[in-house]
Design a protein around this motif. Structure first.
Motif, short mmCIF file in Angstrom:
data_model
loop_
_atom_site.label_atom_id
_atom_site.label_comp_id
_atom_site.label_asym_id
_atom_site.label_seq_id
_atom_site.Cartn_x
_atom_site.Cartn_y
_atom_site.Cartn_z
N LEU A 189 0.82 -1.21 0.00
CA LEU A 189 0.00 0.00 0.00
C LEU A 189 0.85 1.26 0.00
O LEU A 189 1.95 1.28 0.56
CB LEU A 189 -0.89 0.03 1.24
N PRO A 190 0.36 2.31 -0.62
CA PRO A 190 1.03 3.62 -0.50
C PRO A 190 0.88 4.16 0.92
O PRO A 190 0.13 3.63 1.75
CB PRO A 190 0.24 4.50 -1.49
N ASP A 191 1.60 5.23 1.20
CA ASP A 191 1.43 5.94 2.47
C ASP A 191 0.06 6.60 2.50
O ASP A 191 -0.42 7.12 1.48
CB ASP A 191 2.53 6.99 2.62
N ILE A 192 -0.56 6.59 3.67
CA ILE A 192 -1.95 7.00 3.79
C ILE A 192 -2.04 8.19 4.74
O ILE A 192 -1.44 8.20 5.83
CB ILE A 192 -2.80 5.83 4.32
N ALA A 193 -2.81 9.21 4.36
CA ALA A 193 -2.92 10.43 5.16
C ALA A 193 -3.57 10.16 6.51
O ALA A 193 -4.35 9.20 6.68
CB ALA A 193 -3.72 11.48 4.38
N SER A 215 -9.10 13.09 0.45
CA SER A 215 -8.93 11.65 0.26
C SER A 215 -7.73 11.14 1.06
O SER A 215 -6.85 11.91 1.45
CB SER A 215 -8.72 11.35 -1.22
N PRO A 216 -7.65 9.81 1.28
CA PRO A 216 -6.49 9.24 1.97
C PRO A 216 -5.18 9.48 1.22
O PRO A 216 -4.12 9.45 1.82
CB PRO A 216 -6.82 7.74 2.01
N GLU A 217 -5.26 9.73 -0.10
CA GLU A 217 -4.04 9.99 -0.87
C GLU A 217 -3.50 11.40 -0.63
O GLU A 217 -2.31 11.64 -0.77
CB GLU A 217 -4.32 9.81 -2.37
N ALA A 218 -4.40 12.34 -0.30
CA ALA A 218 -4.02 13.73 0.01
C ALA A 218 -3.04 14.32 -1.00
O ALA A 218 -1.97 14.82 -0.63
CB ALA A 218 -3.45 13.83 1.42
N PRO A 219 -3.37 14.32 -2.29
CA PRO A 219 -2.44 14.84 -3.30
C PRO A 219 -2.48 16.36 -3.37
O PRO A 219 -3.33 17.02 -2.75
CB PRO A 219 -2.99 14.24 -4.60
N ILE A 220 -1.55 16.92 -4.15
CA ILE A 220 -1.67 18.30 -4.58
C ILE A 220 -2.77 18.35 -5.64
O ILE A 220 -2.75 17.56 -6.59
CB ILE A 220 -0.36 18.82 -5.18
N VAL A 221 -3.73 19.23 -5.49
CA VAL A 221 -4.83 19.37 -6.45
C VAL A 221 -4.72 20.73 -7.11
O VAL A 221 -4.59 21.76 -6.42
CB VAL A 221 -6.21 19.22 -5.75
N LEU A 222 -4.75 20.75 -8.44
CA LEU A 222 -4.68 22.02 -9.17
C LEU A 222 -6.06 22.66 -9.20
O LEU A 222 -7.01 22.07 -9.72
CB LEU A 222 -4.16 21.77 -10.59
N LEU A 223 -6.16 23.85 -8.65
CA LEU A 223 -7.44 24.55 -8.50
C LEU A 223 -7.39 25.91 -9.18
O LEU A 223 -6.32 26.52 -9.31
CB LEU A 223 -7.78 24.74 -7.02
N VAL A 228 -2.66 22.98 -4.59
CA VAL A 228 -3.03 23.05 -3.17
C VAL A 228 -3.11 21.64 -2.58
O VAL A 228 -3.59 20.71 -3.23
CB VAL A 228 -4.39 23.75 -3.02
N MET A 229 -2.64 21.49 -1.34
CA MET A 229 -2.85 20.24 -0.62
C MET A 229 -3.17 20.54 0.83
O MET A 229 -2.90 21.63 1.34
CB MET A 229 -1.62 19.33 -0.73
N LEU A 230 -3.75 19.53 1.48
CA LEU A 230 -4.02 19.58 2.91
C LEU A 230 -3.00 18.71 3.64
O LEU A 230 -2.35 17.86 3.02
CB LEU A 230 -5.44 19.09 3.20
N PRO A 231 -2.82 18.88 4.95
CA PRO A 231 -1.81 18.10 5.67
C PRO A 231 -2.04 16.60 5.52
O PRO A 231 -3.18 16.13 5.61
CB PRO A 231 -2.00 18.55 7.12
N SER A 232 -0.96 15.86 5.30
CA SER A 232 -1.06 14.41 5.13
C SER A 232 -0.47 13.64 6.31
O SER A 232 -0.61 12.42 6.38
CB SER A 232 -0.35 13.98 3.85
N MET A 249 0.61 23.36 10.83
CA MET A 249 -0.41 24.27 10.31
C MET A 249 -1.31 24.82 11.40
O MET A 249 -1.79 25.95 11.32
CB MET A 249 -1.25 23.56 9.24
N SER A 250 -1.56 24.03 12.46
CA SER A 250 -2.39 24.52 13.56
C SER A 250 -1.71 25.65 14.32
O SER A 250 -2.37 26.48 14.94
CB SER A 250 -2.73 23.37 14.51
N ARG A 251 -0.38 25.71 14.26
CA ARG A 251 0.36 26.76 14.96
C ARG A 251 0.60 27.99 14.07
O ARG A 251 0.68 29.11 14.57
CB ARG A 251 1.71 26.21 15.44
N ILE A 252 0.74 27.78 12.77
CA ILE A 252 1.11 28.87 11.87
C ILE A 252 -0.08 29.78 11.57
O ILE A 252 0.03 31.01 11.56
CB ILE A 252 1.70 28.32 10.56
N GLY A 253 -1.23 29.18 11.27
CA GLY A 253 -2.44 29.96 11.01
C GLY A 253 -2.49 30.66 9.68
O GLY A 253 -3.27 31.60 9.49
N ARG A 254 -1.70 30.22 8.72
CA ARG A 254 -1.72 30.81 7.37
C ARG A 254 -1.15 29.78 6.40
O ARG A 254 -0.45 28.85 6.82
CB ARG A 254 -0.89 32.10 7.34
N PRO A 255 -1.42 29.92 5.10
CA PRO A 255 -0.89 28.95 4.13
C PRO A 255 0.63 29.02 4.05
O PRO A 255 1.24 30.07 4.22
CB PRO A 255 -1.52 29.39 2.80
#
Length: 797
Positions: A123-127, A298-306, A329-333, A341-347
C-alpha cells in the motif's frame, strides 16, 4: 498446519452439521490496512477458531467451525473488508479440522522458495485519519501533539517497508521497541491499533529534532517543533522531513522570503505547491468543485490544481505561481504537518526538498549536503525513510480526476492489465523526463513513484535505487527489459548495460499503449499522441502523431508537418528559436528582415543571420513533428514566452491566455467565424509514397496567426483559435482513419481546454473517446506502455 485436500473446493451443496475447516488465500491490497485485525474480530464474533497471518502473496486464513458459518465468513470477508483494502483474489479450500480452541494472529511468513513469490500489494502511504487527528489535538489524550501518531487506517506504508510480508520486523520501525501502553494497543483485538506496524508514542516512537544548516543540534521534541514554527512565522525557510522526504516550507504570503527560496532552490518561475490547514481556508482562495473536494480530503491527500477565486485578496504572494490563474493546493497528510499548520495559522509553500532537477532528500545526511544552502533550519526525525516519495499531483478534467504525477498516496499500486499466463518478469525503465519504472508480474504492472528527470547524478542514482528496491520488494528478477527507443537516454543505457535481453519501444507507441491499458481497451484503436519530444522511427523528433494500434504493433497514420529546431535541445529551452525555425520554413532567408515579428525581434540581426545560415545548411537543426513545439512556437509568435524557465512554460502561458479574450462559452463547434469558437485553416496532405500517410500542414494556420499578431488581435483570441485548430485537425484525421475508438495521450493533453474540447467534439461526431485518469498522460506513464509493449511482444513470440 493443516493441508487442504487436493481439489476440494468449497462445495455449493446444502450445509451439514459437522465441524469443518476452511483455508482462504486472500490476494490484493490486504497488508497494512488492518486486514488481519478485521479477520480476527470477524471470526471471533462468529464463534470460529483458527488463525490469520500475512504471507508474501497476501493474507492467509484458516478458520474452523460449521460449514454454514464458514460460508457466511467468506461472504462477510469480501463484503465487510476494511475501507482501504482491495481484494483481487479470494481462493477458498476445505481442509481437515485441527480442533483449535481459539482464533489468533500468527507471525508473517517471510519470502522463501517455499513461501512463493511476493504478490501481495504494497500500500502507498496514507494520510492521517480523523480519529488520529482528533487524538493529537486533544490535550487529555496521551498522544496530544505527538507528530507520528497513526493506526491501522493511516500512516506510512510504502516508504518504510523493507520486504514482504508487512510486519514490524520488516519495516524501518523495527528499531523502535513499543512501550507497555503501545504494546497493549498493538495486542488488543478491540483496539484501532491492533497490529498497526508503525505504532508508537512519545515514550517509544520516533522523535523530532531541529538542526541548523551546519548540523548543529538546536532542540528536540515539542521544543524543536515550536522553534521551527516560530522560524516560519518570521519568514525563514525550514526543511521539514515528512513521510517520503523533506519539504521546503516558507510563509506563502511573504514575497521576500519566496523570492529568496526561488533563488536558493534555483527555481525562478515554476509554480510552488501550497499547504493549507483546512478545506475552509482553501475555499477562501480557490474554487473547489465536489470532485476536487473529495480529492483534497482523500487518503491519498495529493496536490490538487485549482482555479483561483476572483478577488480572493492578497494572502498568497505573487511569487507562488507567477502569471498562473491556478494554484496547486494540498491539505496536511501527516500529524506533523497538521501540528505545524495549527500553529502557523496561514498557508505555507511546501515544495520538494531538493535543488531543481534533483530527487527529494530523505535523510539528514542528504539534507545537510544538498539543502544546507537553501534551508535556514532543518526539522528532522529519526524514523528512517527507505524510499523517497514526492507529493502526487492531480487535476479535474472533463469531470474526471487526472493524475499528473503519481507518487505519495498512489505508488506503488499496480495497474491490472490482464496479460496471458506464463509471462516472465518484465522491467520497464520508463522515459528520460518524469521518469517512473514498472515491473510486470502476472497480470499486473507495478508502477513506481515519480523519480524525476534523469538529468543529474543524484537523479540517476535514485533511478537505480528504485529499480533495486522494486526487485527486492517483489523478489523479482526481470527476464526482459523494455526501454525507450532513444539511444542516449540514461534509462536506455541502463537497460543495454544490464546484460538482460532488451526491447526498444517507440516513445509514442508506449504513450498510446499506456492509455489503452489504463482504460482496459484492446486494439484496434487510434491513438493521438501529442507531446514535446520522442525519438521517431525515421530519425526525426516525433510529437504530433496519430498511431493505429493493431494486434501486432502500430502504424503511423498521420502526423503534423515537420519543421526544424535551430540549436536542437537549446530550442526546447528557447521558444523563440522554435518559432524562428517554423517561420524560416515559410519565409526562408527573408525572415532576417522581418523585425516586426516578435520571435525575430528577440535576436540581434547578427544572431538572426547565424540562425538562418544554420537552417539553410541543416546544421544542428533536427526536424520535428511535435505539437508541444508548435505550442512553443505560437507562444513566441504571440509574444507570450520567448525563453522558458521550465518545461511546458510556453504552452502553459498560451493556455492561460485563453482567459484574456478567449472562449467564454465553453467548447463549441463553430469553425467559420473569427470568434473564440472559430479555428484557423489547415491543409491535409495525403501521401502514398513510400507508404500511405496523412500530413497536417500548419502553414495556413501560421500565416493567419502572423496576420493576427501584426493587426493587433487579442492574444486570448489567437490562443483560442490555435487550440481549436488542433482539435479540428484531430477530428478530421479521426474521420479519415476509419477508427471509432480514439485515445488521447501525451503531455499536451494535460491542457484542460484542449482535452475537454477534443472530447466534446469527438463525442459529438460519434466517437468513443478515452484519456488518462490514474496514470499520467505525460512521460510518467511511459513505463506502463513499455511494459504492455513487451508483454505483447512475448505473447506473439
Amino acid at each position: 498446519m493443516s493441508v487442504p485436500r487436493s481439489g476440494a473446493e468449497l462445495p455449493e451443496s446444502e450445509s451439514i452439521v459437522r465441524r469443518s475447516r476452511l483455508r482462504v488465500m486472500i490476494r490484493g491490497a490486504v497488508q497494512g490496512v488492518g486486514f488481519r485485525p478485521f479477520v480476527f474480530r470477524l471470526a471471533a464474533s462468529m464463534g470460529l477458531t483458527g488463525w490469520v497471518r500475512n504471507v508474501v502473496t497476501g493474507v492467509e486464513v484458516e478458520v474452523e467451525g460449521g460449514e454454514e458459518p464458514l460460508r457466511q465468513f467468506l461472504v462477510r470477508v469480501a463484503r465487510e473488508a476494511p475501507p482501504l483494502a482491495m481484494i483481487t483474489g479470494l481462493e477458498p479450500f476445505f481442509c481437515d479440522p485441527c480442533g483449535d480452541g481459539h482464533f489468533r494472529i500468527l507471525p508473517g511468513i517471510v519470502a522463501s522458495p517455499e513461501a512463493g513469490e511476493p504478490t501481495a500489494l504494497v500500500l502507498p502511504d496514507i494520510a492521517t485519519c480523523r480519529q488520529c487527528l482528533a487524538e493529537i489535538l486533544d490535550p487529555a489524550n496521551r498522544r496530544f501533539n505527538y507528530p507520528f501518531t497513526n493506526c491501522t487506517n493511516c500512516g506510512p506504508r510504502y516508504t518504510i517497508i523493507e520486504s514482504l510480508p508487512y510486519d514490524r520486523s520488516t519495516t524501518t520501525m523495527k528499531g523502535f521497541v513499543m512501550c507497555a501502553a503501545c504494546r497493549a494497543e498493538y495486542e488488543d483485538p478491540a483496539d484501532r491499533r491492533f497490529h498497526a506496524q508503525p505504532n508508537g508514542c512519545r515514550e517509544c516512537g520516533p522523535r523530532l529534532s531541529l538542526r541548523d544548516p551546519a548540523g548543529q543540534w538546536l532542540g528536540e521534541g515539542e521544543e524543536a517543533l515550536a522553534m521551527a514554527c516560530a522560524a516560519l512565522c518570521e519568514g525563514r525557510i525550514v526543511a521539514v522531513k515528512g513521510l517520503g522526504g523533506f519539504h521546503l516550507m516558507v510563509d506563502a504570503g511573504n514575497e521576500a522570503a519566496l523570492r529568496e527560496l526561488r533563488r536558493r532552490k534555483q527555481r525562478p518561475e515554476k509554480p510552488l505547491a501550497l499547504l493549507y490547514a483546512s478545506l475552509a481556508e482553501v475555499e477562501r482562495d480557490c474554487l473547489v468543485s465536489p470532485t476536487e473536494e473529495r480529492l483534497l480530503l482523500s487518503p491519498e491527500a495529493p496536490i490538487v490544481l485549482l482555479d483561483r477565486r476572483v478577488g480572493s485578496g492578497g494572502a498568497i504572494a505573487s511569487s507562488v505561481a507567477p502569471g498562473n490563474p491556478g494554484l496547486g493546493v494540498m491539505l496536511p497528510s501527516t500529524p506533523l504537518h497538521h501540528l505545524i499548520m495549527s500553529r502557523i495559522g496561514r498557508p505555507l509553500v511546501a515544495t520538494s526538498g531538493n535543488l531543481s532537477d534533483e530527487p527529494i532528500c530523505i535523510d539528514i545526511v542528504e539534507a545537510l549536503d544538498r539543502l544546507a544552502g537553501i534551508a535556514d533550519l532543518i526539522l528532522d526525525h529519526d524514523r528512517p525513510i527507505l524510499r523517497q516519495a514526492d507529493d502526487s499531483i492531480v487535476c479535474v478534467m472533463a469531470g474526471r480526476e487526472m493524475v499528473l504525477r503519481r507518487a505519495r498516496g498512489l505508488a506503488p499500486l499496480p495497474i491490472t492489465v490482464g496479460f496471458g499466463g506464463g509471462l516472465p518478469v518484465i522491467l520497464a525503465t520508463g522515459a528520460h523526463l518524469k521518469n517512473t519504472i514498472g515491473l510486470v508480474k502476472g497480470e499486473q504492472v507495478f508502477l513506481s513513484q515519480h523519480i524525476g528527470d534523469l538529468e543529474t547524478v543524484e537523479a540517476v542514482s535514485a533511478f537505480a535505487r528504485v529499480i533495486e528496491s522494486f526487485e527486492t520488494l517483489y523478489q523479482a528478477k526481470p527476464a526482459l527489459i523494455a526501454h525507450d527507443a532513444h539511444p542516449d537516454y540514461h534509462s536506455t543505457r541502463y537497460a543495454l548495460a544490464s546484460g538482460i535481453p532488451c526491447l526498444a519501444v517507440q516513445h509514442h507507441y508506449a504513450h498510446v499503449l499506456s492509455c489503452l491499458a489504463e482504460n482496459r481497451l484492446e486494439s484496434p484503436a487510434l491513438g493521438v499522441a501529442w507531446d514535446g519530444t520522442g525519438y521517431g522511427d525515421d530519425g526525426t523528433i516525433w510529437g504530433g502523431e496519430f498511431l493505429r494500434i493493431g494486434r501486432t504493433g502500430y502504424e503511423r497514420v498521420a502526423h503534423w508537418r515537420t519543421f526544424p529546431l535551430p540549436g536542437g535541445e537549446r530550442a526546447i529551452r528557447e521558444p523563440r528559436r522554435t518559432a524562428f525555425g517554423l517561420l524560416y520554413e515559410i519565409l526562408g532567408p527573408e525572415i532576417i528582415a522581418r523585425r516586426e515579428l516578435p520571435p525575430v525581434s528577440r535576436f540581434t540581426p547578427r544572431e538572426a543571420e547565424i540562425l538562418a545560415t544554420m537552417l539553410a545548411r541543416g546544421l544542428n537543426s533536427p526536424l520535428t513533428s511535435s505539437v508541444g513545439r508548435l505550442f512553443d512556437a505560437v507562444a513566441s509568435l504571440t509574444d507570450l514566452c520567448h525563453l522558458a524557465g521550465f518545461e511546458g512554460q510556453a504552452a502553459m502561458a498560451l493556455e492561460f491566455a485563453l482567459s484574456r479574450g478567449g472562449p467564454n462559452e465553453g467548447p463549441g463547434v463553430a469553425i467559420n467565424e473569427k470568434g473564440p469558437n472559430s479555428s484557423y485553416p489547415f491543409r491535409i496532405i495525403e501521401k502514398s509514397d513510400p507508404r500511405p500517410e496523412i500530413i497536417i500542414d500548419w502553414e495556413p494556420m501560421v500565416r493567419e496567426i502572423i496576420a493576427d499578431v501584426l493587426s493587433g488581435v487579442a492574444i486570448g483570441l489567437s490562443s483560442a483559435r490555435f487550440h481549436n485548430t488542433l482539435v479540428e485537425s484531430l477530428v478530421t484525421v479521426a474521420g479519415m482513419s476509419g477508427e471509432t475508438r480514439i485515445c488521447l495521450t501525451g503531455g499536451c493533453f494535460q491542457n484542460r481546454y484542449l482535452t475537454e474540447r477534443a472530447v466534446s467534439r469527438l463525442r459529438a461526431e460519434g466517437y468513443s473517446v478515452y484519456w488518462h485518469q490514474r496514470v499520467p498522460p505525460n512521460d510518467g506513464g511511459i513505463a506502463l506502455g513499455q511494459a504492455v509493449a513487451a508483454a505483447r511482444y512475448l505473447e506473439r513470440s
